[in-house]
Design a protein around this motif. Sequence first.
Motif, PDB file in Angstrom:
ATOM      1  N   HIS A   1       0.814  -1.362  -0.152  1.00 37.84           N
ATOM      2  CA  HIS A   1      -0.130   0.033  -0.151  1.00 37.84           C
ATOM      3  C   HIS A   1       0.923   1.140   0.090  1.00 37.84           C
ATOM      4  O   HIS A   1       0.238   2.325   0.165  1.00 37.84           O
ATOM      5  CB  HIS A   1      -1.075   0.126   1.175  1.00 37.84           C
ATOM      6  N   LEU A   2       2.248   1.018  -0.226  1.00 38.16           N
ATOM      7  CA  LEU A   2       3.097   2.246  -0.562  1.00 38.16           C
ATOM      8  C   LEU A   2       3.501   2.166  -1.965  1.00 38.16           C
ATOM      9  O   LEU A   2       4.271   1.170  -2.331  1.00 38.16           O
ATOM     10  CB  LEU A   2       4.390   2.042   0.626  1.00 38.16           C
ATOM     11  N   THR A   3       3.161   2.948  -2.644  1.00 35.10           N
ATOM     12  CA  THR A   3       3.621   3.320  -4.004  1.00 35.10           C
ATOM     13  C   THR A   3       4.272   4.218  -4.539  1.00 35.10           C
ATOM     14  O   THR A   3       4.347   5.571  -4.019  1.00 35.10           O
ATOM     15  CB  THR A   3       2.263   3.294  -4.850  1.00 35.10           C
ATOM     16  N   VAL A   4       5.304   4.089  -5.153  1.00 32.43           N
ATOM     17  CA  VAL A   4       6.255   5.148  -5.862  1.00 32.43           C
ATOM     18  C   VAL A   4       6.283   5.104  -7.189  1.00 32.43           C
ATOM     19  O   VAL A   4       6.182   4.369  -8.030  1.00 32.43           O
ATOM     20  CB  VAL A   4       7.867   4.708  -5.368  1.00 32.43           C
ATOM     21  N   SER A   5       5.996   6.437  -7.555  1.00 31.40           N
ATOM     22  CA  SER A   5       5.592   6.706  -9.063  1.00 31.40           C
ATOM     23  C   SER A   5       7.003   7.418  -9.643  1.00 31.40           C
ATOM     24  O   SER A   5       7.195   8.676  -9.200  1.00 31.40           O
ATOM     25  CB  SER A   5       4.400   7.547  -9.320  1.00 31.40           C
ATOM     26  N   THR A   6       7.383   6.846 -10.867  1.00 28.85           N
ATOM     27  CA  THR A   6       8.500   7.566 -11.198  1.00 28.85           C
ATOM     28  C   THR A   6       8.298   7.904 -12.749  1.00 28.85           C
ATOM     29  O   THR A   6       7.345   7.275 -13.367  1.00 28.85           O
ATOM     30  CB  THR A   6       9.859   6.530 -11.210  1.00 28.85           C
ATOM     31  N   CYS A   7       8.985   8.859 -13.296  1.00 29.91           N
ATOM     32  CA  CYS A   7       9.037   9.251 -14.610  1.00 29.91           C
ATOM     33  C   CYS A   7       9.467   8.284 -15.604  1.00 29.91           C
ATOM     34  O   CYS A   7       9.347   8.076 -16.743  1.00 29.91           O
ATOM     35  CB  CYS A   7       9.543  10.367 -14.954  1.00 29.91           C
ATOM     36  N   GLY A   8      10.199   7.206 -15.120  1.00 30.46           N
ATOM     37  CA  GLY A   8      11.225   6.289 -15.767  1.00 30.46           C
ATOM     38  C   GLY A   8      12.682   6.438 -15.629  1.00 30.46           C
ATOM     39  O   GLY A   8      13.284   6.015 -16.555  1.00 30.46           O
ATOM     40  N   VAL A   9      13.061   6.411 -14.324  1.00 23.92           N
ATOM     41  CA  VAL A   9      14.597   6.567 -14.356  1.00 23.92           C
ATOM     42  C   VAL A   9      14.953   5.284 -13.976  1.00 23.92           C
ATOM     43  O   VAL A   9      14.744   4.856 -12.949  1.00 23.92           O
ATOM     44  CB  VAL A   9      14.738   7.551 -13.207  1.00 23.92           C
ATOM     45  N   ILE A  10      15.578   4.937 -14.917  1.00 25.78           N
ATOM     46  CA  ILE A  10      15.922   3.520 -15.050  1.00 25.78           C
ATOM     47  C   ILE A  10      17.030   2.886 -13.896  1.00 25.78           C
ATOM     48  O   ILE A  10      16.698   2.060 -13.223  1.00 25.78           O
ATOM     49  CB  ILE A  10      16.705   3.027 -16.479  1.00 25.78           C
ATOM     50  N   PRO A  11      18.031   3.692 -13.707  1.00 28.43           N
ATOM     51  CA  PRO A  11      18.735   3.451 -12.335  1.00 28.43           C
ATOM     52  C   PRO A  11      18.058   3.258 -11.169  1.00 28.43           C
ATOM     53  O   PRO A  11      18.331   2.287 -10.468  1.00 28.43           O
ATOM     54  CB  PRO A  11      19.610   4.433 -12.382  1.00 28.43           C
ATOM     55  N   GLY A  12      17.139   4.184 -10.848  1.00 26.53           N
ATOM     56  CA  GLY A  12      16.121   4.069  -9.475  1.00 26.53           C
ATOM     57  C   GLY A  12      15.310   2.746  -9.890  1.00 26.53           C
ATOM     58  O   GLY A  12      14.993   2.250  -8.737  1.00 26.53           O
ATOM     59  N   ILE A  13      14.747   2.299 -10.845  1.00 22.97           N
ATOM     60  CA  ILE A  13      14.099   1.291 -11.133  1.00 22.97           C
ATOM     61  C   ILE A  13      14.882   0.091 -10.711  1.00 22.97           C
ATOM     62  O   ILE A  13      14.266  -0.953 -10.115  1.00 22.97           O
ATOM     63  CB  ILE A  13      13.438   1.096 -12.514  1.00 22.97           C
ATOM     64  N   LYS A  14      16.267  -0.124 -11.390  1.00 26.29           N
ATOM     65  CA  LYS A  14      17.034  -1.422 -10.896  1.00 26.29           C
ATOM     66  C   LYS A  14      17.264  -1.268  -9.506  1.00 26.29           C
ATOM     67  O   LYS A  14      17.238  -2.379  -8.761  1.00 26.29           O
ATOM     68  CB  LYS A  14      18.465  -1.128 -11.715  1.00 26.29           C
ATOM     69  N   ARG A  15      17.517  -0.172  -8.697  1.00 22.32           N
ATOM     70  CA  ARG A  15      17.533  -0.114  -7.493  1.00 22.32           C
ATOM     71  C   ARG A  15      16.462  -0.707  -6.391  1.00 22.32           C
ATOM     72  O   ARG A  15      16.738  -1.381  -5.481  1.00 22.32           O
ATOM     73  CB  ARG A  15      18.121   0.979  -7.026  1.00 22.32           C
ATOM     74  N   PHE A  16      15.476  -0.251  -7.229  1.00 23.19           N
ATOM     75  CA  PHE A  16      14.014  -0.484  -6.401  1.00 23.19           C
ATOM     76  C   PHE A  16      13.774  -2.100  -6.412  1.00 23.19           C
ATOM     77  O   PHE A  16      13.156  -2.456  -5.390  1.00 23.19           O
ATOM     78  CB  PHE A  16      12.912   0.349  -7.264  1.00 23.19           C
ATOM     79  N   ALA A  17      14.364  -2.596  -7.530  1.00 25.50           N
ATOM     80  CA  ALA A  17      13.912  -3.904  -7.800  1.00 25.50           C
ATOM     81  C   ALA A  17      14.518  -4.917  -6.568  1.00 25.50           C
ATOM     82  O   ALA A  17      14.421  -6.052  -6.657  1.00 25.50           O
ATOM     83  CB  ALA A  17      14.486  -4.462  -9.117  1.00 25.50           C
ATOM     84  N   GLU A  18      15.734  -4.260  -6.228  1.00 22.68           N
ATOM     85  CA  GLU A  18      16.581  -5.028  -5.258  1.00 22.68           C
ATOM     86  C   GLU A  18      16.171  -4.832  -3.895  1.00 22.68           C
ATOM     87  O   GLU A  18      16.693  -5.534  -2.946  1.00 22.68           O
ATOM     88  CB  GLU A  18      18.142  -4.535  -5.323  1.00 22.68           C
ATOM     89  N   LEU A  19      15.257  -4.011  -3.496  1.00 26.18           N
ATOM     90  CA  LEU A  19      14.448  -3.876  -2.155  1.00 26.18           C
ATOM     91  C   LEU A  19      14.024  -5.056  -1.845  1.00 26.18           C
ATOM     92  O   LEU A  19      13.134  -5.624  -2.737  1.00 26.18           O
ATOM     93  CB  LEU A  19      13.715  -2.866  -1.993  1.00 26.18           C
ATOM     94  N   PRO A  20      14.222  -5.495  -0.436  1.00 30.01           N
ATOM     95  CA  PRO A  20      13.494  -6.841  -0.118  1.00 30.01           C
ATOM     96  C   PRO A  20      11.938  -6.419   0.199  1.00 30.01           C
ATOM     97  O   PRO A  20      11.154  -7.466  -0.074  1.00 30.01           O
ATOM     98  CB  PRO A  20      14.445  -7.079   1.365  1.00 30.01           C
ATOM     99  N   GLU A  21      11.470  -5.400   0.335  1.00 27.74           N
ATOM    100  CA  GLU A  21      10.315  -5.154   0.647  1.00 27.74           C
ATOM    101  C   GLU A  21       9.456  -5.283  -0.499  1.00 27.74           C
ATOM    102  O   GLU A  21       9.954  -4.901  -1.553  1.00 27.74           O
ATOM    103  CB  GLU A  21      10.167  -3.785   1.450  1.00 27.74           C
ATOM    104  N   GLN A  22       7.957  -5.487  -0.277  1.00 27.70           N
ATOM    105  CA  GLN A  22       7.138  -5.386  -1.458  1.00 27.70           C
ATOM    106  C   GLN A  22       6.278  -4.367  -1.954  1.00 27.70           C
ATOM    107  O   GLN A  22       5.346  -3.977  -1.752  1.00 27.70           O
ATOM    108  CB  GLN A  22       6.339  -6.624  -1.302  1.00 27.70           C
ATOM    109  N   PHE A  23       7.079  -3.035  -1.667  1.00 28.29           N
ATOM    110  CA  PHE A  23       6.697  -1.697  -2.335  1.00 28.29           C
ATOM    111  C   PHE A  23       6.264  -1.813  -3.600  1.00 28.29           C
ATOM    112  O   PHE A  23       6.751  -2.592  -4.506  1.00 28.29           O
ATOM    113  CB  PHE A  23       7.591  -0.666  -1.983  1.00 28.29           C
ATOM    114  N   THR A  24       5.160  -0.941  -4.015  1.00 24.27           N
ATOM    115  CA  THR A  24       4.535  -1.146  -5.505  1.00 24.27           C
ATOM    116  C   THR A  24       5.101   0.082  -6.334  1.00 24.27           C
ATOM    117  O   THR A  24       5.453   1.239  -5.816  1.00 24.27           O
ATOM    118  CB  THR A  24       3.049  -0.733  -5.131  1.00 24.27           C
ATOM    119  N   LEU A  25       5.532  -0.327  -7.738  1.00 29.73           N
ATOM    120  CA  LEU A  25       6.036   0.552  -8.315  1.00 29.73           C
ATOM    121  C   LEU A  25       5.198   1.008  -9.573  1.00 29.73           C
ATOM    122  O   LEU A  25       4.266   0.372 -10.114  1.00 29.73           O
ATOM    123  CB  LEU A  25       7.219  -0.093  -9.202  1.00 29.73           C
TER     124      LEU A  25
END
Length: 352
Positions: free
Chosen positions: A191-215
């Motif tokens: 229920h915690l959602t992060v909205s990005t314009c499409g910053v690719i390095p951030g998406i890659k780092r976000f994918a490594e987080l252990p928590e199930q935050f929403t993209l």
Amino acid sequence: MERTKPLRDIRSLSEDDLVALTKELGQPAFRAKQLREWIFDKNVCSFDDMTNLPKVFREKLAESYGFNIPVERAKQVSRDGSRKYLLQFSDGVSVETVGMPSKNKLAVCISSQAGCAMGCAFCATGMNGLTRSLTDQEMVDQVLHVSRDFGERVTSVVFMGQGEPFANFDNVVSALRKLNAPGGLEIGARHLTVSTCGVIPGIKRFAELPEQFTLAISLHSAVQSTRNKLMPGVKKHTLLRLHEAIQDYVEKTGRRPTYEYAMIDGVNDNNPEMQALIDFCQGTLCHVNLIQLNDVPDSPLKPSPMEKVETLQRRLTMHGVETTIRNSRGNDIDAACGQLKQRFAVKKSSDQ
């Protein structure tokens, strides 16, 4: 009149810092745990509220530390019950935050930066550029402010206000973890959602987080030339590379990302644009949120007719792409997506 320098925010101290401070002030070790619970679990904003701490201890703390919570400079209430706030931090910088109630739920849209450097053509936030990034606590404080104003527990938070969250990655992740922490606000990771314009390095780092935050990804066009015009700040993050990064994200996390697609009359609502979006999404794990563009003053861009929005929804669904049409909340008070500005109500606030 010279502005008094604010005391250091005690919430900026680590647990080790609190232990050292407690010892320094001559208090037994267990007081550090009590202090930590008041600050981070119960989210109090006054030493006076820490009723199980000795008065002399509280007075000593108040001499050097404070709670630099934002000041509400203006508030507007929408017909749909949403509330938009202009919150000012101790250095004079302000941001906008929106609370959106629905039945027994309360969602909050928070800002991760004051202003934005992305320069998206359809968004009011970037018109004045970027002032600065927010700290993790300043993001959490927006949620706490809305919760106190509604007198309700916040059930979900979207980082969709001012700023590009992945341009402030470390503070955003720290804020997410504070919002999710057991014993604190305890908002579920999904229920915690992060909205990005499409910053690719951030998406890659976000994918490594252990928590199930929403993209969520602000897409708005799957045609490169159109997207470059609408979103010049992410030109270097091409659609091909973005698609690859998102598929890597899905493979690593197993989570379904959301694409935000604001439909703009005569820009991204024609047949070639619709087909490009279908091609971009088809066969992948994703969800598409369609929304009529929200009006921004002085912008030549206008919302697509609802018939075109519904047509695109039908076409995406027919090709197996999960799609919804999102209703804008707070449109009448300029609180909907793309309408947030750093200084929206400074003049109005003096009249309230």
